[in-house]
Design an enzyme around this catalytic site. Structure first.
Site, PDB file in Angstrom:
ATOM      1  N   SER A 145      40.568  87.936  18.125  1.00 47.09           N
ATOM      2  CA  SER A 145      41.317  86.974  17.321  1.00 47.09           C
ATOM      3  C   SER A 145      42.021  87.701  16.178  1.00 47.09           C
ATOM      4  O   SER A 145      42.816  88.606  16.420  1.00 47.09           O
ATOM      5  CB  SER A 145      40.382  85.873  16.830  1.00 47.09           C
ATOM      6  OG  SER A 145      41.089  84.842  16.192  1.00 47.09           O
ATOM      7  N   GLU A 238      45.196  79.132  25.819  1.00 44.43           N
ATOM      8  CA  GLU A 238      45.300  79.399  24.388  1.00 44.43           C
ATOM      9  C   GLU A 238      46.606  78.868  23.807  1.00 44.43           C
ATOM     10  O   GLU A 238      47.671  78.986  24.422  1.00 44.43           O
ATOM     11  CB  GLU A 238      45.242  80.907  24.115  1.00 44.43           C
ATOM     12  CG  GLU A 238      43.899  81.541  24.396  1.00 44.43           C
ATOM     13  CD  GLU A 238      43.752  82.911  23.766  1.00 44.43           C
ATOM     14  OE1 GLU A 238      43.907  83.001  22.528  1.00 44.43           O
ATOM     15  OE2 GLU A 238      43.472  83.877  24.491  1.00 44.43           O
TER      16      GLU A 238
END
Length: 297
Positions: A145, A238
């Site tokens: 991330s 995502e």
């Protein structure tokens, strides 16, 4: 490798997205408890060291690790939450999969330390390892991330300063575009727990008054030539999938050797949820293969 994402678990994740309006300390505590609950129960042996007075690194080791293999790890947490302490289960699995020692960096967080503080800390951690006898060719930076963004930032800084590069790097669901230009393309993606509102809050907290198109804030805008081999994972569900795909494509066009894996149906940060998501364990196994191949070259 491709399984149906349990909607029930995704709904749980959505309920845990840090609220930018809550006090920073409380948001960090809640996020830490949340991550600890859902990742592996395994814990590595740890040793904390001071990189700088306000910057700490933590060695994470498991049985079977090769001493001269180092993963320089940058945790996730939207640049404002997260720490080594709430990624220890993940660090243990990462160390085991790669047969390496993990050096996890507790970089400075926003809003107290906005951009580019975390990027500067990534470079400082790399310099610390080199200074203490860990040669670049035995280091692989790994980030998840926001940590994936810091891996790319590190490589860009090394190139700009003409410093020795590591042989490869790993980016798991990296945040590669904090500019607003691609938001329209992201609308309607309900298969992720990261929302447009949260992404906007990240921009506000982390960037403060910095240019969102600065290459260290949004690496998709960077000149990527001269970077080492990249292994990138992204889930097709995502919110930032399009951005990550664009980044991988741009890196390839710049001459970088890129291994880009698309995980069907996976959401942001799925790799850490080893207790609930089989694909998380599969993803780490793939990281292990890549790292071992690199170290054994």
């Amino acid at each position: 490798m491709i399984r149906e994402t349990p909607q029930e678990f995704l709904d749980i994740l959505k309920s845990y997205v840090p609220d930018p309006n809550r006090p920073v300390g409380l948001a960090r505590q809640e996020f830490s408890e949340f991550l600890t609950e859902f990742q592996s129960d395994e814990r590595p042996e740890t040793e904390a060291v001071a990189i700088r007075e306000d910057l700490r690194g933590v060695w994470c080791s498991v049985a079977g690790g090769v001493p001269d293999r180092t993963l320089l790890f940058f945790h996730g947490g939207f640049f404002s939450v997260g720490s080594t302490a709430d990624h220890l289960g993940f660090c243990a699995e990462l160390a085991r999969a790669t047969r390496s020692r993990v050096f996890s960096v507790d970089y400075r967080l926003a809003p107290e330390h906005p951009f580019p503080a975390a990027a500067e800390d990534a470079l400082e951690a790399y310099r610390f390892l080199a200074k203490h006898g860990y040669p670049p060719h035995r280091i692989i930076p790994v980030g998840i991330s926001a940590g994936g963004t810091l891996v790319i930032d590190l490589l860009l800084s090394l190139r700009e300063q003409h410093l020795l590069m590591p042989p490869a790097a790993v980016c798991l669901s990296p945040v590669v575009d904090l500019s607003s230009g691609r938001d329209i393309a992201k609308k309607g993606r309900e298969s992720d727990w990261l929302t447009l509102a949260r992404l906007a809050a990240i921009r506000t907290q982390y960037l403060a008054y910095s240019d969102p198109e600065d290459p260290r804030a949004s690496p998709v805008h960077a000149n990527l030539s001269g970077l080492p081999r990249l292994y990138i994972q992204a889930g097709s569900g995502e919110l930032m999938y399009d951005d990550i795909s664009a980044f991988a494509g741009k890196a390839k066009w710049a001459g970088v050797q890129v291994r880009f894996e698309i995980w069907e149906g996976m959401f942001h940060f799925w790799q850490i949820f080893g207790k609930q998501v089989p694909e998380a364990r599969d993803a780490l196994a793939r990281v292990g293969i890549f790292a071992r191949e690199t170290f054994e070259r």
